[in-house]
Motif scaffolding. Structure first.
Motif, PDB file in Angstrom:
ATOM      1  N   LEU A   1       0.816  -1.207   0.000  1.00 23.56           N
ATOM      2  CA  LEU A   1       0.000   0.000   0.000  1.00 23.56           C
ATOM      3  C   LEU A   1       0.852   1.259   0.000  1.00 23.56           C
ATOM      4  O   LEU A   1       2.017   1.240   0.405  1.00 23.56           O
ATOM      5  CB  LEU A   1      -0.919   0.014   1.229  1.00 23.56           C
ATOM      6  CG  LEU A   1      -1.864  -1.185   1.394  1.00 23.56           C
ATOM      7  CD1 LEU A   1      -2.619  -1.062   2.709  1.00 23.56           C
ATOM      8  CD2 LEU A   1      -2.834  -1.295   0.217  1.00 23.56           C
ATOM      9  N   ARG A   2       0.236   2.350  -0.453  1.00 20.74           N
ATOM     10  CA  ARG A   2       0.886   3.662  -0.403  1.00 20.74           C
ATOM     11  C   ARG A   2       0.954   4.148   1.040  1.00 20.74           C
ATOM     12  O   ARG A   2       0.306   3.626   1.941  1.00 20.74           O
ATOM     13  CB  ARG A   2       0.128   4.661  -1.274  1.00 20.74           C
ATOM     14  CG  ARG A   2       0.348   4.459  -2.774  1.00 20.74           C
ATOM     15  CD  ARG A   2       1.746   4.868  -3.192  1.00 20.74           C
ATOM     16  NE  ARG A   2       2.010   6.215  -2.739  1.00 20.74           N
ATOM     17  CZ  ARG A   2       1.585   7.305  -3.348  1.00 20.74           C
ATOM     18  NH1 ARG A   2       0.868   7.207  -4.444  1.00 20.74           N
ATOM     19  NH2 ARG A   2       1.876   8.497  -2.850  1.00 20.74           N
TER      20      ARG A   2
ATOM     21  N   GLU B   1       0.674   6.679   4.425  1.00 18.82           N
ATOM     22  CA  GLU B   1      -0.364   7.517   5.026  1.00 18.82           C
ATOM     23  C   GLU B   1      -0.256   8.937   4.460  1.00 18.82           C
ATOM     24  O   GLU B   1       0.832   9.467   4.284  1.00 18.82           O
ATOM     25  CB  GLU B   1      -0.198   7.572   6.550  1.00 18.82           C
ATOM     26  CG  GLU B   1      -0.321   6.226   7.249  1.00 18.82           C
ATOM     27  CD  GLU B   1      -1.749   5.747   7.357  1.00 18.82           C
ATOM     28  OE1 GLU B   1      -2.656   6.556   7.081  1.00 18.82           O
ATOM     29  OE2 GLU B   1      -1.962   4.566   7.709  1.00 18.82           O
TER      30      GLU B   1
ATOM     31  N   ARG C   1      -3.934   5.600  -0.427  1.00 20.34           N
ATOM     32  CA  ARG C   1      -4.008   4.902   0.856  1.00 20.34           C
ATOM     33  C   ARG C   1      -5.348   5.188   1.544  1.00 20.34           C
ATOM     34  O   ARG C   1      -5.960   4.289   2.151  1.00 20.34           O
ATOM     35  CB  ARG C   1      -2.842   5.339   1.748  1.00 20.34           C
ATOM     36  CG  ARG C   1      -2.848   4.701   3.136  1.00 20.34           C
ATOM     37  CD  ARG C   1      -2.840   3.149   3.078  1.00 20.34           C
ATOM     38  NE  ARG C   1      -2.802   2.576   4.400  1.00 20.34           N
ATOM     39  CZ  ARG C   1      -1.684   2.348   5.076  1.00 20.34           C
ATOM     40  NH1 ARG C   1      -0.506   2.657   4.539  1.00 20.34           N
ATOM     41  NH2 ARG C   1      -1.724   1.825   6.276  1.00 20.34           N
TER      42      ARG C   1
ATOM     43  N   ASP D   1      -7.941   2.281   2.730  1.00 21.65           N
ATOM     44  CA  ASP D   1      -8.449   2.155   4.104  1.00 21.65           C
ATOM     45  C   ASP D   1      -9.978   2.203   4.133  1.00 21.65           C
ATOM     46  O   ASP D   1     -10.622   1.488   4.907  1.00 21.65           O
ATOM     47  CB  ASP D   1      -7.870   3.269   4.983  1.00 21.65           C
ATOM     48  CG  ASP D   1      -6.396   3.045   5.300  1.00 21.65           C
ATOM     49  OD1 ASP D   1      -5.922   1.899   5.167  1.00 21.65           O
ATOM     50  OD2 ASP D   1      -5.722   4.025   5.679  1.00 21.65           O
TER      51      ASP D   1
ATOM     52  N   GLN E   1       4.488  -0.666   3.181  1.00 20.56           N
ATOM     53  CA  GLN E   1       4.213   0.666   2.637  1.00 20.56           C
ATOM     54  C   GLN E   1       5.252   1.082   1.597  1.00 20.56           C
ATOM     55  O   GLN E   1       6.427   0.785   1.735  1.00 20.56           O
ATOM     56  CB  GLN E   1       4.184   1.701   3.763  1.00 20.56           C
ATOM     57  CG  GLN E   1       2.988   1.593   4.672  1.00 20.56           C
ATOM     58  CD  GLN E   1       2.840   2.813   5.547  1.00 20.56           C
ATOM     59  OE1 GLN E   1       1.776   3.052   6.096  1.00 20.56           O
ATOM     60  NE2 GLN E   1       3.885   3.583   5.728  1.00 20.56           N
TER      61      GLN E   1
END
Length: 304
Positions: free
Chosen positions: A194-195, A197, A202, A206, A221
């Motif tokens: 995932l990318r 925060e 992202r 989420d 990440q």
């Protein structure tokens, strides 16, 4: 714009009086004099100077932050006044979040430059939060962001494009040959790539997990999308990515999508600005975005 302010910004960014003088086409003594006069008018030293470096102190950081905002407003004011007598032309500072900036914006810019050769676009690519902040501080004329920036109070925000996101895996993934609709829980033992925060991608992931009543056991990440695609292709894990980001990989058979409940996950991209006034260059760019055939073509390519 005030010459002292311009000189101060250049010295702060170059971290060197000689290089600042070269950029400003001035002598070094003249630059030094401007800085002394500026510090006297502010009433405090703004730069720490040694034989090895020139850098901002705490007061300098405060002044630099506001100086950049003043410079952005001055440039915007000048362009708006110039527009009263001229056609669309001049600089246009555009910010875009990674997905749109890397995979869609180049197609739009190509048409913009072809149709309006006097417009000079300058592009900044970053995550959603960073782009929104640069628009807020008037360092960008317009931002193209994904997701919903939580501190968007000063911004004018308008949806202009819809994106679809798919779960992607390598072609060797155990579920890749299963064309039936699957449950996301079948992927609970996979590593999710995932990318970071703060990115719109992202935020979308989420939200997708929340709506699915699922959250990955293991997450890795990344700060950009390209290494995520490479890692998925290598069999490291799975991801949720934009249709725009995976077109080539799907076309050449390097990645595949899974049919999972809740996908394709839809999200919107927004145009954000921070002024009730728009230059002609910004007006034609926004109009081009809203009526862009490139977005339609890219969306169709993903589905075919």
């Amino acid at each position: 714009m005030d010459q002292q302010l311009q000189v101060f910004i250049e010295v702060a960014e170059q971290k060197n009086f000689s290089r600042a003088a070269e950029e400003l086409h001035m002598t070094q003594p003249a630059v030094s004099q401007y800085i002394r006069s500026f510090e006297e008018s502010i009433g405090v030293r703004l730069l720490e100077r040694t034989n090895k470096y020139v850098r901002l102190n705490q007061a300098g950081e405060i002044v630099y932050h506001h100086a950049k905002e003043i410079a952005g407003l001055y440039s915007k004011m000048q362009n708006l006044v110039d527009d009263l007598a001229n056609k669309a032309s001049g600089p246009l500072t555009i910010g875009a979040s990674y997905t749109f900036g890397e995979y869609v914006l180049p197609h739009v810019l190509s048409k913009l430059v072809a149709d309006y050769p006097s417009i000079e676009p300058q592009v900044t690519i970053g995550n959603t939060a960073d782009i929104a902040e640069l628009v807020i501080t008037h360092q960008l004329d317009v931002g193209l962001i994904e997701g919903h920036f939580k501190e968007a109070a000063p911004l004018q925000n308008e949806d202009f494009a819809e994106d679809e996101m798919y779960i992607v895996t390598s072609i060797d993934h155990p579920l890749s040959q299963n064309k039936d609709r699957q449950s996301i829980t079948e992927l609970e033992d996979d590593i999710w790539l995932l990318r970071e925060e703060g990115s719109g991608t992202r935020e979308a992931a989420d939200l997708f997990f929340s709506q699915s009543g699922f959250y990955p056991k293991r997450i890795m990440q990344f700060s950009s999308t390209q290494p995520i695609k490479e890692s998925v292709e290598a069999g490291l894990g799975v991801s949720l990515l934009s249709q725009w980001a995976i077109q080539k990989e799907l076309r050449y058979g390097n990645l595949t999508t899974l049919s999972v409940k809740g996908t394709p996950f839809k999200r919107h991209f927004s145009i954000v600005t921070n002024s009730p006034f728009q230059t002609k260059a910004l007006q034609v760019f926004i109009e081009l975005l809203k009526n862009s055939e490139e977005l339609t073509v890219l969306n169709m390519e993903t589905k075919t």
